[in-house]
Design a protein around this motif. Structure first.
Motif, PDB file in Angstrom:
ATOM      1  N   LEU A  63       2.807   8.069 -10.080  1.00  0.00           N
ATOM      2  CA  LEU A  63       2.588   7.040  -9.101  1.00  0.00           C
ATOM      3  C   LEU A  63       2.368   5.659  -9.722  1.00  0.00           C
ATOM      4  O   LEU A  63       1.536   5.594 -10.418  1.00  0.00           O
ATOM      5  CB  LEU A  63       1.539   7.497  -8.022  1.00  0.00           C
ATOM      6  N   ASP A  64       3.077   4.677  -9.270  1.00  0.00           N
ATOM      7  CA  ASP A  64       2.721   3.222  -9.759  1.00  0.00           C
ATOM      8  C   ASP A  64       1.445   3.106  -9.064  1.00  0.00           C
ATOM      9  O   ASP A  64       0.856   3.433  -8.265  1.00  0.00           O
ATOM     10  CB  ASP A  64       4.001   2.314  -9.536  1.00  0.00           C
ATOM     11  N   TYR A  65       0.948   1.778  -9.461  1.00  0.00           N
ATOM     12  CA  TYR A  65      -0.296   1.301  -9.102  1.00  0.00           C
ATOM     13  C   TYR A  65      -0.578   1.062  -7.391  1.00  0.00           C
ATOM     14  O   TYR A  65      -1.282   1.514  -7.335  1.00  0.00           O
ATOM     15  CB  TYR A  65      -0.739  -0.010  -9.943  1.00  0.00           C
ATOM     16  N   GLU A  66       0.510   0.552  -6.986  1.00  0.00           N
ATOM     17  CA  GLU A  66       0.581   0.139  -5.786  1.00  0.00           C
ATOM     18  C   GLU A  66       0.512   1.424  -4.849  1.00  0.00           C
ATOM     19  O   GLU A  66      -0.150   1.850  -3.725  1.00  0.00           O
ATOM     20  CB  GLU A  66       1.764  -0.519  -5.276  1.00  0.00           C
ATOM     21  N   GLY A  67       1.590   2.520  -5.320  1.00  0.00           N
ATOM     22  CA  GLY A  67       1.934   3.676  -4.668  1.00  0.00           C
ATOM     23  C   GLY A  67       0.436   4.371  -4.683  1.00  0.00           C
ATOM     24  O   GLY A  67       0.119   5.065  -3.627  1.00  0.00           O
ATOM     25  N   HIS A  68      -0.158   4.668  -5.723  1.00  0.00           N
ATOM     26  CA  HIS A  68      -1.375   5.132  -5.800  1.00  0.00           C
ATOM     27  C   HIS A  68      -2.488   4.668  -4.898  1.00  0.00           C
ATOM     28  O   HIS A  68      -3.036   5.321  -3.823  1.00  0.00           O
ATOM     29  CB  HIS A  68      -2.300   5.123  -7.190  1.00  0.00           C
ATOM     30  N   PHE A  69      -2.515   3.448  -4.696  1.00  0.00           N
ATOM     31  CA  PHE A  69      -3.527   2.706  -3.874  1.00  0.00           C
ATOM     32  C   PHE A  69      -3.087   3.036  -2.240  1.00  0.00           C
ATOM     33  O   PHE A  69      -3.792   3.188  -1.339  1.00  0.00           O
ATOM     34  CB  PHE A  69      -4.092   1.288  -3.911  1.00  0.00           C
ATOM     35  N   GLU A  70      -1.589   2.858  -1.858  1.00  0.00           N
ATOM     36  CA  GLU A  70      -1.231   3.045  -0.538  1.00  0.00           C
ATOM     37  C   GLU A  70      -1.686   4.321  -0.312  1.00  0.00           C
ATOM     38  O   GLU A  70      -1.612   4.703   0.868  1.00  0.00           O
ATOM     39  CB  GLU A  70       0.306   2.665  -0.756  1.00  0.00           C
ATOM     40  N   ASN A  71      -1.317   5.498  -1.008  1.00  0.00           N
ATOM     41  CA  ASN A  71      -1.676   6.825  -0.886  1.00  0.00           C
ATOM     42  C   ASN A  71      -3.069   7.412  -0.826  1.00  0.00           C
ATOM     43  O   ASN A  71      -3.372   8.466  -0.720  1.00  0.00           O
ATOM     44  CB  ASN A  71      -0.611   7.822  -1.528  1.00  0.00           C
ATOM     45  N   SER A  72      -3.964   6.439  -1.177  1.00  0.00           N
ATOM     46  CA  SER A  72      -5.266   7.033  -1.600  1.00  0.00           C
ATOM     47  C   SER A  72      -6.315   6.511  -0.195  1.00  0.00           C
ATOM     48  O   SER A  72      -5.830   6.087   0.479  1.00  0.00           O
ATOM     49  CB  SER A  72      -5.905   6.100  -2.729  1.00  0.00           C
ATOM     50  N   THR A  73      -7.429   7.120  -0.414  1.00  0.00           N
ATOM     51  CA  THR A  73      -8.611   7.008   0.352  1.00  0.00           C
ATOM     52  C   THR A  73      -9.197   5.698   0.088  1.00  0.00           C
ATOM     53  O   THR A  73     -10.355   5.497   0.370  1.00  0.00           O
ATOM     54  CB  THR A  73      -9.054   8.302   0.792  1.00  0.00           C
ATOM     55  N   PHE A  74      -8.994   5.213  -1.157  1.00  0.00           N
ATOM     56  CA  PHE A  74      -9.946   3.849  -1.494  1.00  0.00           C
ATOM     57  C   PHE A  74     -10.268   3.078  -0.438  1.00  0.00           C
ATOM     58  O   PHE A  74      -9.141   2.485   0.236  1.00  0.00           O
ATOM     59  CB  PHE A  74      -9.005   3.496  -2.666  1.00  0.00           C
ATOM     60  N   LYS A  75     -11.210   2.745  -0.272  1.00  0.00           N
ATOM     61  CA  LYS A  75     -11.770   1.756   0.791  1.00  0.00           C
ATOM     62  C   LYS A  75     -11.098   0.466   0.935  1.00  0.00           C
ATOM     63  O   LYS A  75     -10.674  -0.048   1.922  1.00  0.00           O
ATOM     64  CB  LYS A  75     -13.433   1.472   0.803  1.00  0.00           C
ATOM     65  N   ASP A  76     -11.007  -0.185  -0.295  1.00  0.00           N
ATOM     66  CA  ASP A  76     -10.312  -1.486  -0.148  1.00  0.00           C
ATOM     67  C   ASP A  76      -8.780  -1.450  -1.161  1.00  0.00           C
ATOM     68  O   ASP A  76      -8.760  -2.329  -1.606  1.00  0.00           O
ATOM     69  CB  ASP A  76     -11.342  -2.356  -1.075  1.00  0.00           C
ATOM     70  N   LYS A  77      -8.090  -0.512  -0.251  1.00  0.00           N
ATOM     71  CA  LYS A  77      -7.055  -0.304  -1.197  1.00  0.00           C
ATOM     72  C   LYS A  77      -5.985  -1.553  -1.042  1.00  0.00           C
ATOM     73  O   LYS A  77      -5.391  -2.037  -1.913  1.00  0.00           O
ATOM     74  CB  LYS A  77      -6.376   0.956  -0.552  1.00  0.00           C
ATOM     75  N   ALA A  78      -6.044  -2.411   0.250  1.00  0.00           N
ATOM     76  CA  ALA A  78      -5.301  -3.389   0.481  1.00  0.00           C
ATOM     77  C   ALA A  78      -5.759  -4.409  -0.438  1.00  0.00           C
ATOM     78  O   ALA A  78      -4.881  -5.381  -1.190  1.00  0.00           O
ATOM     79  CB  ALA A  78      -5.300  -3.802   1.924  1.00  0.00           C
ATOM     80  N   LEU A  79      -6.936  -4.661  -0.575  1.00  0.00           N
ATOM     81  CA  LEU A  79      -7.411  -5.713  -1.627  1.00  0.00           C
ATOM     82  C   LEU A  79      -7.113  -5.159  -3.215  1.00  0.00           C
ATOM     83  O   LEU A  79      -6.672  -6.029  -3.867  1.00  0.00           O
ATOM     84  CB  LEU A  79      -8.999  -5.676  -1.479  1.00  0.00           C
ATOM     85  N   ALA A  80      -7.111  -3.904  -3.366  1.00  0.00           N
ATOM     86  CA  ALA A  80      -6.853  -3.623  -4.648  1.00  0.00           C
ATOM     87  C   ALA A  80      -5.237  -4.013  -5.185  1.00  0.00           C
ATOM     88  O   ALA A  80      -5.069  -4.621  -6.156  1.00  0.00           O
ATOM     89  CB  ALA A  80      -6.822  -2.241  -4.868  1.00  0.00           C
ATOM     90  N   ILE A  81      -4.527  -3.728  -4.000  1.00  0.00           N
ATOM     91  CA  ILE A  81      -3.112  -4.203  -4.352  1.00  0.00           C
ATOM     92  C   ILE A  81      -2.821  -5.675  -4.262  1.00  0.00           C
ATOM     93  O   ILE A  81      -2.229  -6.130  -5.174  1.00  0.00           O
ATOM     94  CB  ILE A  81      -2.294  -3.615  -3.116  1.00  0.00           C
ATOM     95  N   GLN A  82      -3.579  -6.436  -3.518  1.00  0.00           N
ATOM     96  CA  GLN A  82      -3.532  -8.018  -3.793  1.00  0.00           C
ATOM     97  C   GLN A  82      -3.950  -8.335  -4.925  1.00  0.00           C
ATOM     98  O   GLN A  82      -3.431  -9.105  -5.554  1.00  0.00           O
ATOM     99  CB  GLN A  82      -4.291  -8.563  -2.532  1.00  0.00           C
TER     100      GLN A  82
END
Length: 170
Positions: A63-82
Motif C-alpha cells: 500500500l502506498d502512503y495515501e492508500g494506507h491512510f485512505e484504508n486506515s482508521t487513523f483519526k486524522d487520515k485526511a490531514l496525514a494525506i494533505q
C-alpha cells in the motif's frame, strides 16, 4: 492570491495541529504508515514457530502512503494525506524508495512461499531475510519520517540497508 499547495507550518498544517495528530511537523510524515510494514514483519518473524502464518503473509499487499491512510482508521487520515503532499520532495522520494525496496523483498518472500509445499522448510530462512533486510529498511523509512536524512541522501547500488542506517546514525 490563494495558495494552491498546502504548506507545512501554516493553516491546517500548523505545527501544533500536526503534532496533535502524530504527524511530524517538520517532515509532514506520520509513522503510522510503518504499521503496514511492521504487520508483515511480525508475521515473517513468527513463521519459524507458526508456519501457518504463511497464509497471512501471502494475503499482505503493498500500500502506498495515501492508500494506507485512505484504508486506515487513523483519526486524522485526511490531514496525514494533505501533510504528505506538503512534505519536502526529497523526503517523500526517499521514503518511497525504501517502501519500494520493502515491497520487492516481501514480494520475493511471497513468491518463495507460493513455490514451496511446506512453508516450515523455508520459514527460518525467510525470518532471517526479514530481520536482516526488511527490518533495516523499515528503520530507514522511520528515520526519513523523522527527518534524519540529508537532502541528497540516496541508496547507492551495491550498498546494503545496514550501511545506510550506519550512515544515518553516524
Amino acid at each position: 492570491m490563494e495558495c494552491l499547495h498546502p504548506v507545512l507550518g501554516a493553516g491546517e498544517l500548523a505545527a501544533d495541529r500536526l503534532e496533535e495528530a502524530n504527524i511530524n511537523p517538520q517532515t509532514g510524515l506520520a509513522t503510522d504508515y510503518l504499521n503496514h510494514f511492521n504487520e508483515v514483519m511480525m508475521l515473517l518473524e513468527m513463521l519459524p514457530d507458526m508456519p501457518d502464518c504463511a497464509e497471512d503473509v501471502l494475503e499482505w499487499e503493498p500500500l502506498d502512503y495515501e492508500g494506507h491512510f485512505e484504508n486506515s482508521t487513523f483519526k486524522d487520515k485526511a490531514l496525514a494525506i494533505q501533510a504528505y503532499h506538503a512534505a519536502p520532495n526529497h523526503l517523500r522520494e526517499h521514503l518511497e524508495a525504501q517502501v519500494a525496496d520493502i515491497n520487492a523483498l516481501v514480494g520475493d518472500i511471497q513468491n518463495q512461499l507460493r513455490q514451496t509445499a511446506n512453508p516450515a522448510e523455508v520459514a527460518v530462512a525467510i525470518a532471517d531475510k526479514a530481520t536482516h533486510e526488511i527490518k533495516p529498511l523499515i528503520a530507514i523509512a522511520g528515520a526519513v519520517i523523522h527527518g534524519h536524512v540529508e537532502p541528497d541522501a540516496t541508496q547507492h547500488e551495491g550498498e546494503g540497508a545496514q550501511a545506510e542506517i550506519d550512515a544515518l546514525f553516524a
